[in-house]
Scaffold this motif. Structure first.
Motif, PDB file in Angstrom:
ATOM      1  N   VAL A 323      -1.515  15.625  -1.153  1.00 41.96           N
ATOM      2  CA  VAL A 323      -2.520  16.694  -1.066  1.00 41.96           C
ATOM      3  C   VAL A 323      -3.291  16.623   0.252  1.00 41.96           C
ATOM      4  N   ALA A 324      -3.917  15.490   0.524  1.00 40.71           N
ATOM      5  CA  ALA A 324      -4.691  15.330   1.756  1.00 40.71           C
ATOM      6  C   ALA A 324      -4.214  14.104   2.515  1.00 40.71           C
ATOM      7  N   GLU A 325      -4.520  14.090   3.803  1.00 41.21           N
ATOM      8  CA  GLU A 325      -4.071  12.989   4.653  1.00 41.21           C
ATOM      9  C   GLU A 325      -5.140  11.912   4.823  1.00 41.21           C
ATOM     10  N   THR A 326      -6.414  12.276   4.653  1.00 39.32           N
ATOM     11  CA  THR A 326      -7.508  11.328   4.852  1.00 39.32           C
ATOM     12  C   THR A 326      -7.513  10.293   3.730  1.00 39.32           C
ATOM     13  N   PRO A 327      -7.429   9.008   4.051  1.00 41.41           N
ATOM     14  CA  PRO A 327      -7.386   7.979   3.006  1.00 41.41           C
ATOM     15  C   PRO A 327      -8.767   7.699   2.416  1.00 41.41           C
TER      16      PRO A 327
END
Length: 485
Positions: A323-327
């Motif tokens: 969904v998103a790349e930011t961990p």
């Protein structure tokens, strides 16, 4: 509020004084002459709780130790003094669902900031203002208000401040010597502050008030229920607040060197929306939709849905595979765990004051006669009282922690609906126009160096005087239409 000097001896002296006050509250007998006021009785446990309250207040006012650590110490003292078991007092606050609401909002704020979506929205809206300084100030305030209605006002101030500082540097504005510089940086605080009262997600004191209303009065204030009061109040004071800014800090320049076309070109030069921005925008819109349509889902599912559930659900979606790349490790750094601890410790302290009867006793001792006032005067008085108390207390969160339980118990003691005086107190707790130190939302623009604490307070006093009757009129008007007054 003046911060204590960093010398350890000074801080130890304050800490010892605060502890002595707490111990006196535990050891001293309740004076016969003041034990009963109206229908309220001050018990030994109530006096002990008040001693712990004074302990925390002194440390909060002086900042001898961090705010959240003070809150934890207050919980420990309540347990050690036998007012409540440690597990009991901790569960009151830390078992409250508001913790998940705050975490969810902070996760959403982090993605809006880090993805660049917040900056894109800001640059787009400001590209429509043109290069007139008066309109730019209004644009900054409007952008701040509209965005901070949905994410924390501190995050919005952090978005706007660099944009404002860049404009001032391009114009060659000198810090502390330019009215436009002062006004633009102050607008980066006042705009988000105005928007912060519009929804429960806008500022820290809002969920605190909702939590107290649920725990103490059994009132489940919905997201839309808050907006019914907050949105009209915020929109009504936006233009007057801008007007005060223009009056007190009239810009020495009418237009910027940069033309409107150049400002629009700056927006067009932004890169296309990246995948992370699009994902964040979709999840943000989903969150708002779920908040607004909560009554529909409650009816369909046959369950109660508190305001914390939608944002916790949507915040979790960010971390689903692909969904998103930011961990999480990056997002975690943006979550103010100390603020969460302060809020939850504050709820614990406030609830113990309520359960011991100390809050009711304090309410009747200080404000017992206000129940006979006309409803509008009642609302106006509450707004003024909380505004004045905010000058002496050290943060919006602390103000809400102290004042909301007192207002709820006062309403019950004089036979009023809890919302009648709690709603004006809750909205006012977030309106930090006077003291820079009341909230990080003010501190962030202050660090740019373009205005002084005196500048901020001067304009803020006038804004508070102007906004108090307007907020009171909105709350009274909405209350009349909904049958509250």
């Amino acid at each position: 509020m003046a911060r204590l000097e960093t010398h350890p001896l000074s801080r130890w002296l304050v800490l010892a004084t605060a502890l002595a006050i707490a111990i006196l509250g535990r050891l001293l007998p309740v004076p016969e002459g003041i034990a009963r006021i109206g229908g309220a009785t001050l018990t030994s446990d109530g006096l002990t709780a008040m001693g712990v309250l004074l302990f925390t207040l002194l440390l909060w006012l002086t900042e001898a130790i961090p705010f959240h650590i003070t809150g934890l110490l207050g919980i420990i003292l309540l347990a050690l003094f036998g007012v409540e078991s440690f597990a009991g007092v901790v569960s009151i606050g830390f078992g409250n669902h508001i913790v998940t609401f705050f975490i969810g909002v902070l996760i959403l704020s982090s993605f809006i900031t880090s993805s660049g979506l917040g900056n894109r929205i800001s640059v787009f809206l400001l590209s429509r203002t043109g290069n007139r300084t008066s309109v730019i100030l209004l644009g900054f305030m409007t952008v701040g208000a509209l965005i901070s209605a949905w994410i924390t006002d501190t995050a919005v101030a952090a978005m706007l401040m660099p944009l404002g500082a860049a404009i001032l540097k391009e114009e060659g504005v000198e810090p502390l010597k330019s009215n436009f510089g002062k006004a633009l940086m102050i607008s980066c605080a006042w705009g988000p502050t105005v928007g912060g009262i519009m929804t429960p997600a806008g500022a820290g004191p809002n969920p605190i008030a909702i939590g107290f209303l649920q725990e103490m009065a059994g009132v489940e204030l919905t997201f839309l229920g808050w907006m019914a009061f907050g949105v009209p109040a915020g929109l009504l004071i936006l233009l007057p607040t801008w007007g005060v800014l223009m009056l007190v800090f009239k810009p020495e320049m009418k237009r910027l060197k940069k033309t409107r076309a150049e400002m629009q070109e700056e927006y067009r030069r932004l890169p296309p929306m990246a995948r992370e921005e699009k994902t964040t925008l979709l999840i943000f819109l989903l969150t708002v939709t779920l908040w607004i349509t909560t009554p529909v889902w409650e009816h369909l599912l046959g369950i109660a849905i508190p305001i914390s559930l939608p944002v916790l659900l949507t915040a979790s979606i960010f971390f689903f595979p692909g969904v998103a790349e930011t961990p999480w490790a990056r997002v975690e750094k943006d979550i103010s765990w100390s603020s969460i601890v302060l809020i939850l410790a504050g709820i614990s302290l406030g609830m113990v004051l309520y359960r011991t009867g100390a809050a009711e006793w304090l309410a009747l001792a200080t404000l017992g006669g206000i129940g006979t006032l006309h409803p509008f005067l009642l609302v106006l008085l509450v707004v003024i009282i909380v505004s004045l108390i905010k000058i002496f207390l050290s943060s919006n969160t602390v103000t809400a922690t102290i004042m909301i339980p007192i207002m709820i118990t006062l309403a019950a003691a004089v036979g009023l609906d809890a919302l009648t005086i709690t709603m004006p107190a809750a909205l006012t707790a977030s309106m930090a126009f006077i003291m820079v130190t009341s909230t990080p939302t003010n501190v962030i623009p202050y660090t740019a160096g373009y205005f002084s604490i005196r500048d901020f307070a001067l304009g803020g006093i006038i804004v508070s005087l102007v906004s108090a009757p307007l907020v009171a009129a909105v709350i009274y008007g909405i209350g009349m239409m909904t049958g509250l007054y």
